[in-house]
Every structure is written in C-alpha cells, then in structure tokens.
Design a protein around this motif. Structure first.
Motif, PDB file in Angstrom:
ATOM      1  N   PRO A 287       2.770   7.373  17.943  1.00  0.00           N
ATOM      2  CA  PRO A 287       2.063   6.412  17.005  1.00  0.00           C
ATOM      3  C   PRO A 287       2.956   6.029  15.915  1.00  0.00           C
ATOM      4  O   PRO A 287       3.820   6.891  15.348  1.00  0.00           O
ATOM      5  CB  PRO A 287       0.825   6.583  16.531  1.00  0.00           C
ATOM      6  CG  PRO A 287       1.011   8.223  16.573  1.00  0.00           C
ATOM      7  CD  PRO A 287       1.863   8.487  17.682  1.00  0.00           C
ATOM      8  N   THR A 288       3.108   4.774  15.423  1.00  0.00           N
ATOM      9  CA  THR A 288       3.720   4.269  14.176  1.00  0.00           C
ATOM     10  C   THR A 288       2.939   4.649  13.123  1.00  0.00           C
ATOM     11  O   THR A 288       1.565   4.405  13.431  1.00  0.00           O
ATOM     12  CB  THR A 288       3.972   2.785  14.357  1.00  0.00           C
ATOM     13  OG1 THR A 288       4.877   2.606  15.274  1.00  0.00           O
ATOM     14  CG2 THR A 288       4.640   2.639  12.876  1.00  0.00           C
ATOM     15  N   GLU A 289       3.253   5.192  12.043  1.00  0.00           N
ATOM     16  CA  GLU A 289       2.187   5.384  10.948  1.00  0.00           C
ATOM     17  C   GLU A 289       2.645   4.986   9.548  1.00  0.00           C
ATOM     18  O   GLU A 289       3.929   4.722   9.245  1.00  0.00           O
ATOM     19  CB  GLU A 289       1.712   6.637  10.747  1.00  0.00           C
ATOM     20  CG  GLU A 289       2.697   7.896  10.586  1.00  0.00           C
ATOM     21  CD  GLU A 289       1.974   9.142  10.380  1.00  0.00           C
ATOM     22  OE1 GLU A 289       2.475  10.088   9.279  1.00  0.00           O
ATOM     23  OE2 GLU A 289       1.232   9.654  11.166  1.00  0.00           O
ATOM     24  N   ASP A 290       2.075   4.587   8.581  1.00  0.00           N
ATOM     25  CA  ASP A 290       2.259   4.455   7.263  1.00  0.00           C
ATOM     26  C   ASP A 290       1.521   5.295   6.417  1.00  0.00           C
ATOM     27  O   ASP A 290       0.250   5.721   6.749  1.00  0.00           O
ATOM     28  CB  ASP A 290       1.985   2.892   6.604  1.00  0.00           C
ATOM     29  CG  ASP A 290       2.709   2.695   5.612  1.00  0.00           C
ATOM     30  OD1 ASP A 290       3.324   3.387   5.014  1.00  0.00           O
ATOM     31  OD2 ASP A 290       2.450   1.594   5.163  1.00  0.00           O
ATOM     32  N   THR A 291       2.018   5.853   5.250  1.00  0.00           N
ATOM     33  CA  THR A 291       1.231   6.813   4.377  1.00  0.00           C
ATOM     34  C   THR A 291       1.332   6.290   3.077  1.00  0.00           C
ATOM     35  O   THR A 291       2.159   5.801   2.638  1.00  0.00           O
ATOM     36  CB  THR A 291       1.619   8.209   4.405  1.00  0.00           C
ATOM     37  OG1 THR A 291       2.955   8.347   4.087  1.00  0.00           O
ATOM     38  CG2 THR A 291       1.712   8.794   5.971  1.00  0.00           C
ATOM     39  N   LYS A 292       0.340   6.771   2.241  1.00  0.00           N
ATOM     40  CA  LYS A 292       0.112   6.412   0.740  1.00  0.00           C
ATOM     41  C   LYS A 292      -0.473   7.467  -0.144  1.00  0.00           C
ATOM     42  O   LYS A 292      -1.622   7.889   0.419  1.00  0.00           O
ATOM     43  CB  LYS A 292      -0.629   4.938   0.454  1.00  0.00           C
ATOM     44  CG  LYS A 292      -0.061   3.818   1.213  1.00  0.00           C
ATOM     45  CD  LYS A 292       1.116   3.426   0.631  1.00  0.00           C
ATOM     46  CE  LYS A 292       1.795   2.332   1.574  1.00  0.00           C
ATOM     47  NZ  LYS A 292       3.143   2.136   1.016  1.00  0.00           N
ATOM     48  N   ARG A 293       0.277   7.876  -1.006  1.00  0.00           N
ATOM     49  CA  ARG A 293      -0.313   9.052  -1.824  1.00  0.00           C
ATOM     50  C   ARG A 293      -1.134   8.523  -2.845  1.00  0.00           C
ATOM     51  O   ARG A 293      -0.583   7.480  -3.583  1.00  0.00           O
ATOM     52  CB  ARG A 293       0.730   9.831  -2.483  1.00  0.00           C
ATOM     53  CG  ARG A 293       1.906  10.468  -1.303  1.00  0.00           C
ATOM     54  CD  ARG A 293       3.161  10.762  -1.719  1.00  0.00           C
ATOM     55  NE  ARG A 293       3.946  11.223  -0.419  1.00  0.00           N
ATOM     56  CZ  ARG A 293       4.583  10.253   0.384  1.00  0.00           C
ATOM     57  NH1 ARG A 293       4.323   9.097   0.297  1.00  0.00           N
ATOM     58  NH2 ARG A 293       5.215  10.768   1.316  1.00  0.00           N
ATOM     59  N   ILE A 294      -2.418   9.023  -2.966  1.00  0.00           N
ATOM     60  CA  ILE A 294      -3.146   8.496  -3.936  1.00  0.00           C
ATOM     61  C   ILE A 294      -4.112   9.431  -4.882  1.00  0.00           C
ATOM     62  O   ILE A 294      -3.863  10.752  -4.533  1.00  0.00           O
ATOM     63  CB  ILE A 294      -4.477   7.380  -3.266  1.00  0.00           C
ATOM     64  CG1 ILE A 294      -5.095   8.426  -2.290  1.00  0.00           C
ATOM     65  CG2 ILE A 294      -3.700   6.474  -2.483  1.00  0.00           C
ATOM     66  CD1 ILE A 294      -6.499   7.759  -1.709  1.00  0.00           C
ATOM     67  N   THR A 295      -4.731   9.009  -5.854  1.00  0.00           N
ATOM     68  CA  THR A 295      -5.426  10.074  -6.589  1.00  0.00           C
ATOM     69  C   THR A 295      -6.732   9.848  -6.677  1.00  0.00           C
ATOM     70  O   THR A 295      -7.182   8.475  -6.865  1.00  0.00           O
ATOM     71  CB  THR A 295      -4.878  10.084  -8.110  1.00  0.00           C
ATOM     72  OG1 THR A 295      -3.655  10.718  -7.920  1.00  0.00           O
ATOM     73  CG2 THR A 295      -6.010  11.319  -8.992  1.00  0.00           C
ATOM     74  N   ILE A 296      -7.755  10.561  -6.265  1.00  0.00           N
ATOM     75  CA  ILE A 296      -9.205  10.389  -6.474  1.00  0.00           C
ATOM     76  C   ILE A 296      -9.766  11.058  -7.824  1.00  0.00           C
ATOM     77  O   ILE A 296      -9.491  12.181  -7.888  1.00  0.00           O
ATOM     78  CB  ILE A 296     -10.076  11.021  -4.932  1.00  0.00           C
ATOM     79  CG1 ILE A 296      -9.601  10.333  -3.825  1.00  0.00           C
ATOM     80  CG2 ILE A 296     -11.536  10.727  -5.389  1.00  0.00           C
ATOM     81  CD1 ILE A 296     -10.131  10.770  -2.770  1.00  0.00           C
ATOM     82  N   LYS A 297     -10.414  10.203  -8.374  1.00  0.00           N
ATOM     83  CA  LYS A 297     -10.627  10.767  -9.925  1.00  0.00           C
ATOM     84  C   LYS A 297     -12.315  11.056  -9.829  1.00  0.00           C
ATOM     85  O   LYS A 297     -13.032  10.464  -8.841  1.00  0.00           O
ATOM     86  CB  LYS A 297     -10.609   9.637 -10.991  1.00  0.00           C
ATOM     87  CG  LYS A 297     -10.930   8.494 -10.888  1.00  0.00           C
ATOM     88  CD  LYS A 297     -10.646   7.635 -12.100  1.00  0.00           C
ATOM     89  CE  LYS A 297     -11.315   5.977 -12.072  1.00  0.00           C
ATOM     90  NZ  LYS A 297     -10.942   5.557 -13.186  1.00  0.00           N
TER      91      LYS A 297
END
Length: 297
Positions: A287-297
């Motif tokens: 599969p093709t994928e995209d990722t985003k690094r996030i912060t949960i507060k």
C-alpha cells in the motif's frame, strides 16, 4: 489544523529575488476542510486579492507539492504552508525550490536556484528564469525532471484555484524547455493517478497538537474507496485503528474524513498513518501510505 511554519516576505525575496502580483482569484484564508481536500484551492468563501495584487500581511495557507517515496516510485504529496507578507505564488515557488517541507518524509527534486518572477496573467501563470541552468535537466534523470515540473505546475495551480497553463520565459522571451521538459504552449497538470501519491493526509498536519476526538482528512484513490488508518505510539505500537470511506476511487483522488477518538490515550507523541487498501496482500508492491507526527495533550 495546525500550520507549524510561516514563510515571511523576506524568505520569499531571498529565494526569488522579486515580489510579483498573482491575479485576483487566489485564496487568502486558511483552507476549510472542503477546500483542503481538493487538488486546487476552490474555497468559495475565500477572499479575493486586491486589485493591485500587493501581498497581505495576514497569514494565509497555500498548497505546495513535494516528492515522497511510494510503491509506484516517487510521487507528489501536498503540504499546506503559511504565507505572510508575501505574494502567494512567489512564496509557493520559493518553497518548492528551497526544498524545506515541514514533513521530513518529503523532499524536492528542484536544483538550487530561484525564479526571476512568478506572475498570473488572464490566461496563464508565467514563470521567468533568472538564468539558463533550469532550461536543461542538469543531473536529473528524465523521469525526475518531469516530476519536478509537475511539482511546480500542481503547486502554482493550487494557489490560484484554476488549471491555467504554466508558461516559461527566459531573458524576456518564451522558453522552449524547463529542466529539459518541452514547454510547448504551456505546461499542464498530468493526470492525478500518474503523478500524485495515492493517499495524502491533510489533517492532522505534521507537528499538530490535538486532544480528545480530532478530525483526520485527506485525499486518496484506494481500492473500493476504503482508506485504512491507524494511530501509533512512540514505540510504533498500534493503539487505534479503523478505516475511512473516500468519495470515490477509480479515476482520481477523492476526499476522505475520519473521526479519531483519542480521549482515552495518555498524553505524548504519536504518529497518524493513512494508507491505501491492498487486497493483493502486498503482491503489487504494497500500500501507499502517508504519516504525520502529532502530539496528544
């Protein structure tokens, strides 16, 4: 949606050397979800530029396309950038040639350099070359040169919200090539499924801070319009997973949206992943994928 970086007027001037007017249809507001899922900015609620075409001091979001690796080879991913105090066409061209995307998985194929001008006319977008280096591909392979040109075309067309051709000039005269790619009567956008990554995350943006339930959205062309997604913790463990349904899948990229309930997860660093559905089990390259690094507060 969080936009972690703003391009100021000074950055655009350093990269291009000029500020040029870009017409009267460019969006000036941060994209709404409906606008953000289109490959050109079509938010009907966006304000129009002034008659003088002067840049605004108010920050606005514009799309820039960068290159990422996919099972189909290098493809284009879209990232929204904030522009303040600069012409949006100029700043967007500067962003893709400087090669400084927020998402570390993205890059540019453009050799170092700058455009002399970027302007909008009644029937085209015109870019002026400051030298003859970009007339030829240089060290780029033919496929890379074609994709770099599509980076420029998709980005500039996305800013104005129209599929106008991109014309190239050098020393005041029409250029016949850009990076060795024939210009003809104007460069046009290639079909989406030929050049765009088959899944792209718009929200959450790279570096976003979220809490509770947040909305994830983007565009995809995935088998039967199914877009699997997951949330991974800092160790890579999958802590949430589900799928979203896009509005279509056969002929282009379509918008998708998912509600992600992270209210029971502890605060910390996470990665949101969206990918295309792969009924072949990886036989077609995966599969093709995209990722985003996030912060949960």
């Amino acid at each position: 949606m969080t936009f972690p970086r703003t391009l100021a007027a000074t950055g655009a001037v350093l990269a291009l050397g000029v500020l040029a007017g870009c017409g009267d249809d460019e969006p000036t507001d941060k994209p709404t979800p409906s606008a953000a899922t289109s490959d050109v900015a079509t938010d009907s609620g966006s304000a129009t530029a002034s008659a003088t075409g002067m840049p605004s001091d108010e920050a606005s979001a514009v799309p820039a396309y960068y290159v990422g690796t996919t099972p189909q080879g290098d493809r284009l991913y879209r990232e929204f950038i904030q522009v303040a105090g600069a012409d949006r066409l100029v700043a967007t061209a500067a962003a893709i040639t400087s090669g400084d995307p927020v998402d570390p998985d993205y890059r540019t194929l453009w050799p170092k350099g700058r455009f002399a001008s970027v302007t909008r006319t009644a029937d085209a977008i015109e870019v002026g070359l400051s030298g003859d280096a970009w007339l030829t591909p240089g060290s780029l392979q033919p496929a890379q040169a074609k994709l770099a040109v599509q980076q420029l075309v998709y980005s500039l067309q996305g800013v104005i919200g129209e599929r106008l051709p991109v014309r190239v000039t050098y020393d005041g005269q029409p250029a016949t090539t850009l990076l060795g790619v024939p210009v003809g009567d104007g460069l046009t956008a290639a079909p989406e499924l030929d050049v765009l990554a088959l899944v792209n995350i718009t929200e959450p943006a790279e570096g976003s801070v979220v809490s509770g339930t947040f909305t994830a959205s983007g565009r995809a062309s995935s088998f039967e319009a199914t877009v699997p997604w997951e949330l991974q913790d800092s160790s890579g463990k999958v802590v949430l997973e589900s799928s979203a349904m896009a509005d279509g899948w056969t002929d282009k990229l379509y918008p998708w949206t998912a509600e992600v309930d992270a209210s029971e997860l502890p605060p910390g660093s996470y990665t949101f992943v969206a990918r295309t559905d792969d009924p072949s089990g990886g036989e077609g390259g995966g599969p093709t994928e995209d990722t985003k690094r996030i912060t949960i507060k």
